[in-house]
Design a protein around this motif. Structure first.
Motif, short mmCIF file in Angstrom:
data_model
loop_
_atom_site.label_atom_id
_atom_site.label_comp_id
_atom_site.label_asym_id
_atom_site.label_seq_id
_atom_site.Cartn_x
_atom_site.Cartn_y
_atom_site.Cartn_z
N ARG A 121 42.38 25.05 33.56
CA ARG A 121 41.28 24.84 34.39
C ARG A 121 40.59 23.44 34.64
O ARG A 121 39.69 23.25 34.49
CB ARG A 121 40.42 25.93 34.61
CG ARG A 121 41.02 27.25 34.63
CD ARG A 121 40.09 28.33 34.67
NE ARG A 121 39.40 28.41 35.97
CZ ARG A 121 38.31 29.15 36.06
NH1 ARG A 121 37.66 29.90 35.13
NH2 ARG A 121 37.86 29.26 37.30
N GLU A 189 39.57 30.73 51.29
CA GLU A 189 38.99 31.85 50.85
C GLU A 189 37.68 32.28 51.65
O GLU A 189 36.96 31.20 52.13
CB GLU A 189 38.63 31.71 49.34
CG GLU A 189 39.39 32.42 48.36
CD GLU A 189 40.86 31.39 48.24
OE1 GLU A 189 41.13 30.61 48.93
OE2 GLU A 189 41.81 31.95 47.47
N PHE A 329 47.00 31.06 37.44
CA PHE A 329 46.64 30.67 36.28
C PHE A 329 47.63 30.91 35.53
O PHE A 329 48.38 31.78 35.38
CB PHE A 329 45.06 31.31 35.79
CG PHE A 329 44.02 30.77 36.74
CD1 PHE A 329 43.58 29.65 36.61
CD2 PHE A 329 43.27 32.07 37.71
CE1 PHE A 329 42.44 29.46 37.43
CE2 PHE A 329 42.36 31.57 38.36
CZ PHE A 329 41.88 30.15 38.21
C1 EPZ Z 1 37.77 30.13 41.68
O1 EPZ Z 1 37.87 29.24 40.74
C2 EPZ Z 1 36.94 31.27 41.27
N1 EPZ Z 1 35.69 31.07 40.88
C3 EPZ Z 1 37.71 32.23 40.46
O2 EPZ Z 1 37.01 33.43 40.11
C4 EPZ Z 1 39.03 32.42 40.80
O3 EPZ Z 1 40.01 33.15 40.02
C5 EPZ Z 1 39.97 31.05 41.48
O4 EPZ Z 1 38.97 30.50 42.39
C6 EPZ Z 1 41.21 31.31 42.20
O5 EPZ Z 1 40.95 32.25 43.29
C7 EPZ Z 1 34.66 30.74 41.45
O6 EPZ Z 1 34.69 30.77 42.86
C8 EPZ Z 1 33.35 30.39 40.94
P1 EPZ Z 1 40.91 26.95 41.67
P2 EPZ Z 1 38.31 27.72 40.80
O7 EPZ Z 1 40.37 25.56 41.28
O8 EPZ Z 1 37.97 27.37 41.89
C9 EPZ Z 1 44.14 24.56 39.19
C10 EPZ Z 1 36.65 35.18 38.79
O9 EPZ Z 1 37.04 35.99 38.04
N2 EPZ Z 1 43.24 23.06 39.23
O10 EPZ Z 1 41.17 27.41 42.91
O11 EPZ Z 1 37.99 27.15 39.53
C11 EPZ Z 1 43.61 25.72 38.23
O12 EPZ Z 1 43.72 25.16 37.00
C12 EPZ Z 1 36.95 33.79 38.74
O13 EPZ Z 1 35.55 35.41 39.29
C13 EPZ Z 1 43.48 22.11 39.00
O14 EPZ Z 1 44.80 21.59 38.27
O15 EPZ Z 1 39.92 28.07 40.76
C14 EPZ Z 1 44.27 26.64 38.82
O16 EPZ Z 1 45.46 26.76 38.01
C15 EPZ Z 1 37.83 33.29 37.51
N3 EPZ Z 1 42.81 20.92 39.03
C16 EPZ Z 1 44.47 26.49 40.36
O17 EPZ Z 1 44.36 24.81 40.49
C17 EPZ Z 1 41.42 21.07 39.61
O18 EPZ Z 1 40.78 20.13 39.95
C18 EPZ Z 1 43.58 27.09 41.25
O19 EPZ Z 1 42.13 26.95 40.48
C19 EPZ Z 1 41.23 22.29 40.09
C20 EPZ Z 1 42.07 23.44 39.87
#
Ligand code: EPZ
Length: 418
Positions: A121, A189, A329
């Motif tokens: 993350r 979303e 993830f």
């Molecule tokens: C949001 O997290 C949610 N959190 C998460 O909810 C949710 O699981 C996730 O979105 C996916 O739907 C909030 O809204 C506070 P992403 P976020 O950036 O934004 C990669 C829960 O249980 N990535 O959409 O952090 C990342 O590693 C939680 O309530 C990068 O590589 O998720 C992942 O593999 C946990 N670089 C994918 O993208 C970045 O700069 C999607 O993550 C950002 C993300």
């Protein structure tokens, strides 16, 4: 550390009211930093992550007034445009203040979030997006420092992959940037749409939220507003899965069925009868056997990764083999090992989990490893024979408001051991 004790086997019957969406409330609170005027938010769920975000806002100098689920934030002056390590380490979503602080103050200092139980993350995409809006960013001593002394300016942002909080962060930055910003490959979303609606009430000019291209025309200043947060689609799905695994008859109120269509379709494919007796109400019953089905997590409007663990608990009770593919993830199957300790037949193959059912679950001592994994253990415990003890339920308290009280209200034998 609190634990839950659950005696399974009771069909859940009755009604549960859903709270406001945690993942909508978090960016909404961060957005309050964009104006000197008071912003009042209704239906803020009193969960631990929200309390952490409120502490973070206070740290910057904002005044936060909490009256039940109504929270008013006034960030008249920002004294410290920073998110310290102590707060970021307990909640990664603290990085949501990066965009608003950079936009309002021309500088921001945010601790770099470390690794997380469900995956690495990183926030590299948030950083790259802010650089496209003219911020100069460097990392030192575990902190990201963003500088934009003359203010941010509009730009073209192309996300390499879809990121929910990344989209929210740059959206909050763009509303005060000079000129036009286009965000391509934006997250769709419902929480992004909710944030855009709040920002528009505050005076922002935004088009396209809910699609993959969002266009923003920056304004000089934003003003106060009132906004009610959407219902929590993940809490909704969690309770529907809980009702189904106990073969109960459960109604959830105050939800938004449109926000979890992919999940509802899978419930129906699995043999759960899901109806919408009134607007904002869902009812789930299981008339016959549960059937296995395959699930691939995707960005919205696909099947939410935040409901994968709960659905897996349900599929341990379905006839046949269910294949789960987690695409968001890299390490989000920790619950599978704990479910296996309760008797589930699950094989992990990299990003896939194969669940063979139906297996009898038996109560055991298990450990919650993250928010949604914990919810899946609660669901499994409700169907297991004997007593299940779930340790480290602070994970569940981060995102569910009194889950044990809501479940006990519909007949579950669950209690908190402090
Ligand atoms: C949001 O997290 C949610 N959190 C998460 O909810 C949710 O699981 C996730 O979105 C996916 O739907 C909030 O809204 C506070 P992403 P976020 O950036 O934004 C990669 C829960 O249980 N990535 O959409 O952090 C990342 O590693 C939680 O309530 C990068 O590589 O998720 C992942 O593999 C946990 N670089 C994918 O993208 C970045 O700069 C999607 O993550 C950002 C993300």
């Amino acid at each position: 550390m609190d634990k839950f004790s659950i005696h399974g086997g009771v069909p859940l019957q009755g009604e549960i009211t859903i709270g406001g969406a945690k993942n909508s409330a978090l960016p909404a609170l961060a957005a309050c930093l964009l104006t000197a005027e008071a912003v009042t938010l209704e239906r803020i769920p009193p969960v631990r992550d929200i309390a952490t975000m409120e502490r973070l806002l206070e740290h910057t100098g904002a005044r936060v007034t909490v009256e039940g689920e109504r929270v008013t934030v006034q960030a008249e002056t920002i004294e410290r445009p920073e998110a310290p390590y102590d707060l970021v380490k307990t909640m990664r979503a603290s990085s949501l203040v990066l965009g608003p602080l950079a936009a309002r103050c021309g500088r921001a200092r945010v601790s770099v979030p470390g690794g997380c139980a469900i995956g690495a993350r990183p926030i590299n995409l948030h950083i790259a997006a802010l650089e496209h809006l003219g911020a100069t960013i460097h990392q030192e001593h575990g902190y990201i420092e963003a500088q934009a002394p003359g203010g941010l300016k509009g730009g073209e942002v192309h996300f390499d992959r879809i990121t929910v909080t990344g989209t929210e962060d740059v959206l909050m930055a763009a509303v005060l940037a000079r000129g036009e910003t286009t965000i391509h490959n934006a997250a769709r979303e419902p929480e992004v749409v909710d944030l855009a609606e709040l920002l528009i009430k505050m005076g922002a000019r935004i088009e396209g939220a809910g699609t993959s291209v969002i266009r923003v025309t920056g304004v000089d200043r934003l003003h106060g507003a009132e906004h009610r947060i959407i219902g929590d689609r993940i809490e909704t799905g969690t309770f529907l899965a809980a009702g189904a695994i106990t073969r109960g008859d459960l109604t959830v109120k105050g939800c938004e069925p449109e926000h979890l269509r992919a999940f509802l379709a899978k419930l129906r494919e699995a043999g759960v009868e899901v109806t919408e007796p009134a607007p904002g109400v869902l009812r789930a019953r299981v008339p016959g056997k549960l059937r296995s089905c395959d699930v691939t997590t995707e960005e919205h409007p696909g099947f939410a990764t935040d409901l994968q663990a709960q659905f897996m608990a349900l599929m341990t009770q379905a006839e046949g083999i269910s294949i789960f593919t987690e695409t968001i993830f890299e390490n989000r199957f920790m619950h599978a090992l704990e479910l296996a300790r309760m008797g589930a037949n699950i094989r992990l193959e990299g990003r896939r989990a194969l669940v063979a059912g139906a297996t009898m679950l038996s109560g055991a001592e298990v450990i919650a490893s993250d928010l949604r994994a914990s919810a899946s253990l609660v669901i499994a415990g409700l169907a297991a024979q004997g007593e299940t003890i779930i340790d480290r339920v602070y994970h569940i308290d981060r995102g569910y408001e009194k889950i044990e009280a809501k479940l006990a209200g519909v007949g579950a034998r669950i209690r908190r051991i402090s």
